[in-house]
Design a protein around this motif. Structure first.
Motif, PDB file in Angstrom:
ATOM      1  N   VAL A  74       0.845  -1.202   0.000  1.00 29.74           N
ATOM      2  CA  VAL A  74       0.000   0.000   0.000  1.00 29.74           C
ATOM      3  C   VAL A  74       0.879   1.249   0.000  1.00 29.74           C
ATOM      4  O   VAL A  74       0.649   2.190  -0.760  1.00 29.74           O
ATOM      5  CB  VAL A  74      -0.968  -0.007   1.208  1.00 29.74           C
ATOM      6  N   GLU A  75       1.912   1.224   0.817  1.00 25.95           N
ATOM      7  CA  GLU A  75       2.813   2.377   0.915  1.00 25.95           C
ATOM      8  C   GLU A  75       3.501   2.652  -0.427  1.00 25.95           C
ATOM      9  O   GLU A  75       3.573   3.793  -0.882  1.00 25.95           O
ATOM     10  CB  GLU A  75       3.868   2.060   1.968  1.00 25.95           C
ATOM     11  N   MET A  76       3.978   1.600  -1.069  1.00 30.13           N
ATOM     12  CA  MET A  76       4.652   1.766  -2.371  1.00 30.13           C
ATOM     13  C   MET A  76       3.681   2.317  -3.415  1.00 30.13           C
ATOM     14  O   MET A  76       4.041   3.171  -4.222  1.00 30.13           O
ATOM     15  CB  MET A  76       5.228   0.422  -2.853  1.00 30.13           C
ATOM     16  N   LEU A  77       2.436   1.822  -3.372  1.00 32.90           N
ATOM     17  CA  LEU A  77       1.425   2.301  -4.330  1.00 32.90           C
ATOM     18  C   LEU A  77       1.095   3.765  -4.091  1.00 32.90           C
ATOM     19  O   LEU A  77       0.934   4.531  -5.035  1.00 32.90           O
ATOM     20  CB  LEU A  77       0.155   1.457  -4.230  1.00 32.90           C
ATOM     21  N   LYS A  78       0.997   4.141  -2.821  1.00 30.34           N
ATOM     22  CA  LYS A  78       0.668   5.549  -2.501  1.00 30.34           C
ATOM     23  C   LYS A  78       1.740   6.454  -3.072  1.00 30.34           C
ATOM     24  O   LYS A  78       1.451   7.497  -3.659  1.00 30.34           O
ATOM     25  CB  LYS A  78       0.550   5.743  -0.989  1.00 30.34           C
ATOM     26  N   CYS A  79       2.962   6.061  -2.886  1.00 30.50           N
ATOM     27  CA  CYS A  79       4.099   6.867  -3.356  1.00 30.50           C
ATOM     28  C   CYS A  79       4.086   6.917  -4.900  1.00 30.50           C
ATOM     29  O   CYS A  79       4.305   7.975  -5.488  1.00 30.50           O
ATOM     30  CB  CYS A  79       5.358   6.202  -2.818  1.00 30.50           C
ATOM     31  N   ALA A  80       3.781   5.787  -5.524  1.00 29.96           N
ATOM     32  CA  ALA A  80       3.865   5.697  -6.993  1.00 29.96           C
ATOM     33  C   ALA A  80       2.679   6.346  -7.703  1.00 29.96           C
ATOM     34  O   ALA A  80       2.722   6.552  -8.913  1.00 29.96           O
ATOM     35  CB  ALA A  80       3.971   4.231  -7.403  1.00 29.96           C
ATOM     36  N   THR A  81       1.600   6.640  -6.948  1.00 31.69           N
ATOM     37  CA  THR A  81       0.408   7.212  -7.601  1.00 31.69           C
ATOM     38  C   THR A  81       0.153   8.646  -7.149  1.00 31.69           C
ATOM     39  O   THR A  81      -0.878   9.231  -7.465  1.00 31.69           O
ATOM     40  CB  THR A  81      -0.865   6.369  -7.300  1.00 31.69           C
ATOM     41  N   ARG A  82       1.112   9.193  -6.409  1.00 28.44           N
ATOM     42  CA  ARG A  82       0.949  10.540  -5.865  1.00 28.44           C
ATOM     43  C   ARG A  82       0.680  11.575  -6.968  1.00 28.44           C
ATOM     44  O   ARG A  82       0.013  12.575  -6.747  1.00 28.44           O
ATOM     45  CB  ARG A  82       2.213  10.908  -5.081  1.00 28.44           C
ATOM     46  N   HIS A  83       1.231  11.327  -8.151  1.00 27.49           N
ATOM     47  CA  HIS A  83       1.097  12.293  -9.250  1.00 27.49           C
ATOM     48  C   HIS A  83      -0.236  12.145  -9.997  1.00 27.49           C
ATOM     49  O   HIS A  83      -0.517  12.916 -10.898  1.00 27.49           O
ATOM     50  CB  HIS A  83       2.263  12.124 -10.230  1.00 27.49           C
ATOM     51  N   ILE A  84      -1.045  11.148  -9.629  1.00 30.58           N
ATOM     52  CA  ILE A  84      -2.336  10.962 -10.315  1.00 30.58           C
ATOM     53  C   ILE A  84      -3.437  11.428  -9.352  1.00 30.58           C
ATOM     54  O   ILE A  84      -3.759  10.722  -8.394  1.00 30.58           O
ATOM     55  CB  ILE A  84      -2.580   9.494 -10.727  1.00 30.58           C
ATOM     56  N   PRO A  85      -4.002  12.606  -9.583  1.00 32.43           N
ATOM     57  CA  PRO A  85      -4.862  13.223  -8.564  1.00 32.43           C
ATOM     58  C   PRO A  85      -6.111  12.429  -8.174  1.00 32.43           C
ATOM     59  O   PRO A  85      -6.437  12.356  -6.998  1.00 32.43           O
ATOM     60  CB  PRO A  85      -5.242  14.569  -9.186  1.00 32.43           C
ATOM     61  N   ASN A  86      -6.813  11.836  -9.123  1.00 31.88           N
ATOM     62  CA  ASN A  86      -8.076  11.186  -8.763  1.00 31.88           C
ATOM     63  C   ASN A  86      -7.913   9.692  -8.487  1.00 31.88           C
ATOM     64  O   ASN A  86      -8.749   8.881  -8.857  1.00 31.88           O
ATOM     65  CB  ASN A  86      -9.127  11.409  -9.855  1.00 31.88           C
ATOM     66  N   THR A  87      -6.815   9.357  -7.813  1.00 34.47           N
ATOM     67  CA  THR A  87      -6.548   7.955  -7.496  1.00 34.47           C
ATOM     68  C   THR A  87      -6.427   7.781  -5.991  1.00 34.47           C
ATOM     69  O   THR A  87      -5.842   8.625  -5.321  1.00 34.47           O
ATOM     70  CB  THR A  87      -5.225   7.518  -8.170  1.00 34.47           C
ATOM     71  N   ARG A  88      -6.995   6.682  -5.490  1.00 34.05           N
ATOM     72  CA  ARG A  88      -6.910   6.394  -4.062  1.00 34.05           C
ATOM     73  C   ARG A  88      -6.393   4.969  -3.885  1.00 34.05           C
ATOM     74  O   ARG A  88      -6.762   4.092  -4.672  1.00 34.05           O
ATOM     75  CB  ARG A  88      -8.307   6.521  -3.455  1.00 34.05           C
ATOM     76  N   VAL A  89      -5.580   4.746  -2.894  1.00 31.85           N
ATOM     77  CA  VAL A  89      -5.045   3.402  -2.656  1.00 31.85           C
ATOM     78  C   VAL A  89      -5.724   2.808  -1.424  1.00 31.85           C
ATOM     79  O   VAL A  89      -5.906   3.490  -0.418  1.00 31.85           O
ATOM     80  CB  VAL A  89      -3.511   3.441  -2.454  1.00 31.85           C
ATOM     81  N   ASP A  90      -6.108   1.550  -1.538  1.00 32.31           N
ATOM     82  CA  ASP A  90      -6.826   0.888  -0.449  1.00 32.31           C
ATOM     83  C   ASP A  90      -6.417  -0.585  -0.443  1.00 32.31           C
ATOM     84  O   ASP A  90      -5.656  -1.025  -1.316  1.00 32.31           O
ATOM     85  CB  ASP A  90      -8.339   1.045  -0.717  1.00 32.31           C
ATOM     86  N   SER A  91      -6.912  -1.346   0.521  1.00 36.12           N
ATOM     87  CA  SER A  91      -6.664  -2.790   0.516  1.00 36.12           C
ATOM     88  C   SER A  91      -7.942  -3.486   0.951  1.00 36.12           C
ATOM     89  O   SER A  91      -8.802  -2.882   1.591  1.00 36.12           O
ATOM     90  CB  SER A  91      -5.519  -3.121   1.465  1.00 36.12           C
ATOM     91  N   PHE A  92      -8.053  -4.745   0.585  1.00 32.66           N
ATOM     92  CA  PHE A  92      -9.259  -5.482   0.966  1.00 32.66           C
ATOM     93  C   PHE A  92      -8.982  -6.970   0.999  1.00 32.66           C
ATOM     94  O   PHE A  92      -8.032  -7.471   0.399  1.00 32.66           O
ATOM     95  CB  PHE A  92     -10.419  -5.177   0.002  1.00 32.66           C
ATOM     96  N   SER A  93      -9.867  -7.695   1.714  1.00 35.47           N
ATOM     97  CA  SER A  93      -9.841  -9.151   1.636  1.00 35.47           C
ATOM     98  C   SER A  93     -11.280  -9.584   1.424  1.00 35.47           C
ATOM     99  O   SER A  93     -12.204  -8.789   1.568  1.00 35.47           O
ATOM    100  CB  SER A  93      -9.248  -9.741   2.920  1.00 35.47           C
TER     101      SER A  93
END
Ligand code: ADP
Length: 160
Positions: free
Chosen positions: A51-70
């Motif tokens: 999740v942390e890596m995704l947050k960092c890698a998508t910071r430049h895409i404004p309408n994107t949110r990172v989450d997790s689920f099971s």
């Protein structure tokens, strides 16, 4: 509001995934990138790390949110008030697997649509497993993953 969910293991996120996020984000009001907890898989990175890596890698895409689920993907998608699942497609091997999953999803929940985005040619050969294999044997992955991911992979292997 058009909300789409892009689910995956992202172990770790690659430039191939990011290319799909960037292109898909322009088509929806909100793109939720959701890390799936798959009890059947032994990931290299923990859920929090992914999740942390995704947050960092998508910071430049404004309408994107990172989450997790099971649990079930269709339940998760509906909890997010979404009806669209976005998946990336590489070669024929992806097709077979994605085709089955999309049809199964349609059977379970006809309201949910899965849409596919074709990989960009420069990432058609990029996979999380390939990256890990390459890095393990000292290969150069700098053009295939974000800098922050490269650092983490190298650290992980040096700790092993
Ligand atoms: P999975 O969800 O099967 O564990 P991943 O987490 O690696 O797979 O990928 C999530 C989604 O991104 C999948 O739809 C996968 O096909 C797609 N994908 C992975 N790598 C690429 C790439 N290089 N180009 C386009 N799509 C990709």
């Amino acid at each position: 509001m058009r909300i789409a969910v892009c689910p995956g293991s992202f172990d770790p996120v690659t430039n191939g995934h990011i290319d799909i996020f960037e292109r898909a984000s322009g088509m929806f009001d909100l793109l939720i990138v959701a890390v799936f907890h798959n009890p059947g898989k032994k990931p290299m990175f923990s859920m929090d790390e992914r999740v942390e890596m995704l947050k960092c890698a998508t910071r430049h895409i404004p309408n994107t949110r990172v989450d997790s689920f099971s649990g079930l993907l269709n339940d998760y998608v509906k909890r997010q008030n979404a009806r669209i699942i976005v998946r990336g497609l590489r070669a024929l091997t992806d097709f077979e697997y994605e085709f089955q999953r999309a049809l199964l999803m349609k059977k379970v929940d006809p309201e949910i649509e899965t849409v596919f985005m074709m990989t960009s040619t420069e990432y058609s050969f990029v996979s999380s497993s390939g990256i890990k294999e390459l890095a393990q044997f000292g290969g150069d992955i700098s053009l295939l993953v974000p800098k922050s991911v490269e650092k983490r992979i190298l650290k992980k292997f040096s700790e092993m």
